[in-house]
Design a protein around this motif. Sequence first.
Motif, mmCIF file in Angstrom:
data_model
loop_
_atom_site.group_PDB
_atom_site.id
_atom_site.type_symbol
_atom_site.label_atom_id
_atom_site.label_comp_id
_atom_site.label_asym_id
_atom_site.label_seq_id
_atom_site.Cartn_x
_atom_site.Cartn_y
_atom_site.Cartn_z
ATOM 1 N N ILE A 84 30.666 16.887 -27.208
ATOM 2 C CA ILE A 84 30.880 17.163 -28.519
ATOM 3 C C ILE A 84 30.158 18.315 -29.101
ATOM 4 N N ASP A 85 30.720 19.110 -30.070
ATOM 5 C CA ASP A 85 29.839 20.037 -30.801
ATOM 6 C C ASP A 85 29.996 19.747 -32.126
ATOM 7 N N THR A 86 28.749 19.417 -32.664
ATOM 8 C CA THR A 86 28.603 19.003 -33.929
ATOM 9 C C THR A 86 28.846 20.142 -34.933
ATOM 10 N N ALA A 87 29.047 21.288 -34.590
ATOM 11 C CA ALA A 87 29.359 22.307 -35.534
ATOM 12 C C ALA A 87 30.867 22.300 -35.693
ATOM 13 N N ASP A 88 31.755 21.452 -34.914
ATOM 14 C CA ASP A 88 33.146 21.673 -35.013
ATOM 15 C C ASP A 88 33.858 20.371 -35.623
ATOM 16 N N PRO A 89 34.138 20.464 -36.629
ATOM 17 C CA PRO A 89 34.563 19.179 -37.327
ATOM 18 C C PRO A 89 35.916 18.430 -36.598
ATOM 19 N N ALA A 90 36.678 19.351 -35.899
ATOM 20 C CA ALA A 90 37.873 18.684 -35.123
ATOM 21 C C ALA A 90 37.229 18.095 -33.749
ATOM 22 N N GLY A 91 36.242 18.813 -33.346
ATOM 23 C CA GLY A 91 35.696 18.284 -32.167
ATOM 24 C C GLY A 91 34.724 16.968 -32.369
ATOM 25 N N ILE A 92 34.289 16.700 -33.568
ATOM 26 C CA ILE A 92 33.543 15.477 -33.897
ATOM 27 C C ILE A 92 34.590 14.500 -33.938
ATOM 28 N N ASP A 93 35.512 14.705 -34.514
ATOM 29 C CA ASP A 93 36.710 13.742 -34.606
ATOM 30 C C ASP A 93 37.338 13.306 -33.411
ATOM 31 N N ALA A 94 37.476 14.325 -32.391
ATOM 32 C CA ALA A 94 38.121 13.981 -31.200
ATOM 33 C C ALA A 94 37.089 13.112 -30.463
ATOM 34 N N ALA A 95 35.738 13.603 -30.630
ATOM 35 C CA ALA A 95 34.783 13.025 -29.785
ATOM 36 C C ALA A 95 34.508 11.528 -30.095
ATOM 37 N N ALA A 96 34.615 11.233 -31.678
ATOM 38 C CA ALA A 96 34.437 9.754 -32.075
ATOM 39 C C ALA A 96 35.740 9.106 -31.587
ATOM 40 N N GLN A 97 36.900 9.505 -31.589
ATOM 41 C CA GLN A 97 37.890 8.734 -30.926
ATOM 42 C C GLN A 97 37.786 8.556 -29.545
ATOM 43 N N GLN A 98 37.181 9.383 -28.636
ATOM 44 C CA GLN A 98 36.977 9.073 -27.276
ATOM 45 C C GLN A 98 35.913 8.017 -27.265
ATOM 46 N N VAL A 99 34.868 8.298 -27.831
ATOM 47 C CA VAL A 99 33.815 7.253 -27.860
ATOM 48 C C VAL A 99 34.015 5.915 -28.154
ATOM 49 N N LEU A 100 34.946 5.555 -29.199
ATOM 50 C CA LEU A 100 35.421 4.376 -29.806
ATOM 51 C C LEU A 100 36.359 3.644 -28.859
ATOM 52 N N SER A 101 37.180 4.773 -28.160
ATOM 53 C CA SER A 101 38.144 4.080 -27.280
ATOM 54 C C SER A 101 37.461 3.385 -25.966
ATOM 55 N N ARG A 102 36.556 3.908 -25.547
ATOM 56 C CA ARG A 102 35.742 3.543 -24.432
ATOM 57 C C ARG A 102 34.653 2.349 -24.906
ATOM 58 N N HIS A 103 34.103 2.484 -25.967
ATOM 59 C CA HIS A 103 32.983 1.514 -26.491
ATOM 60 C C HIS A 103 33.393 0.983 -27.849
ATOM 61 N N PRO A 104 34.271 0.176 -27.889
ATOM 62 C CA PRO A 104 34.860 -0.253 -29.159
ATOM 63 C C PRO A 104 33.760 -1.471 -29.749
ATOM 64 N N GLY A 105 32.635 -1.584 -29.093
ATOM 65 C CA GLY A 105 31.368 -2.393 -29.652
ATOM 66 C C GLY A 105 30.438 -1.357 -30.291
ATOM 67 N N LEU A 106 30.551 -0.110 -30.528
ATOM 68 C CA LEU A 106 29.632 0.879 -30.823
ATOM 69 C C LEU A 106 29.098 0.212 -32.154
ATOM 70 N N ASN A 107 27.692 0.069 -32.205
ATOM 71 C CA ASN A 107 26.959 -0.086 -33.433
ATOM 72 C C ASN A 107 25.871 0.585 -33.697
ATOM 73 N N VAL A 108 25.752 1.636 -33.020
ATOM 74 C CA VAL A 108 24.493 2.441 -33.559
ATOM 75 C C VAL A 108 25.089 3.931 -33.200
ATOM 76 N N VAL A 109 24.617 4.914 -34.069
ATOM 77 C CA VAL A 109 24.912 6.275 -34.119
ATOM 78 C C VAL A 109 23.582 7.109 -34.360
ATOM 79 N N VAL A 110 23.004 7.869 -33.476
ATOM 80 C CA VAL A 110 21.669 8.583 -33.662
ATOM 81 C C VAL A 110 22.371 10.111 -33.759
ATOM 82 N N THR A 111 22.071 10.713 -35.326
ATOM 83 C CA THR A 111 22.417 12.093 -35.469
ATOM 84 C C THR A 111 21.391 12.765 -34.971
ATOM 85 N N MET A 112 21.094 13.062 -33.600
ATOM 86 C CA MET A 112 20.125 13.771 -33.038
ATOM 87 C C MET A 112 20.377 15.193 -33.037
#
Length: 254
Positions: A57-85
């Motif tokens: 993920i490149d957090t300076a790239d809006p499209a990259g953020i959306d793509a990474a989010a889809q990937q994370v949620l598809s593999r981890h549908p129980g995600l309940n914490v996001v740390v904006t590090m």
Amino acid sequence: MNISGNTIFIPGSTSGIGLALALALQARGNTVIVGGRRGDLLEQITRDHPGLDTVRIDTADPAGIDAAAQQVLSRHPGLNVVVTMAGIMRIEDWHTPASFLATAEETITTNVLGPIRLIGAFIEHLQKQPDATIVTVSSGLAFAPLRATPSYNASKAAIHMLSESLRLQLADTSVRIVELVPPSVRTALLPGQENSDFAMPLDEYVSEVMALLQDQPDAKEIQVERVKFLRYAEVRGDYDKVVETLNAADPHGK
């Protein structure tokens, strides 16, 4: 925030505080997904730390953020914490635009727009979870400025107020906002900082953070003792003295 039993995504955690926190959280029984820009670092983390998942993920790239989010949620549908590090810190000289403008824009894009876009990518999902947390990352420099890093100071002040505001607005949801407020820590955030006597040792910082998360599950801000010198300068009434001391003591302030 509960200290265990979570599924946690930490973009910007291939090194420094992010990686150390990821490993500490994994050790407490959480499923942790590490995010970063460099594929080679992500591959090394996977080899060195079995059980950690990784996502590019490149957090300076809006499209990259959306793509990474889809990937994370598809593999981890129980995600309940996001740390904006994810964040950057750059030394700037504001005497002429050529000396600071590009760096300032990069800093604000990464440190302010990045977390905003990350929250936007996950907020609907998080509201569907029975217990969810967004961990924002500000800095002691949000409360007392380091002369050498104007845009960084401003970006972290923005994150502090964003955290305060979202906590109010999302009070009617299952999503909690926890603000991590680090002091200077021995990482590579600035050149030489990992060896600075002024900075707090990384292992000590993460150990104290984990203890605070365990002992204060309802905390709005996670403040190690060392950051309170900066955090409460204005409250104590010694703001000018703190700013003077900070900029005299920190070699990056000269």
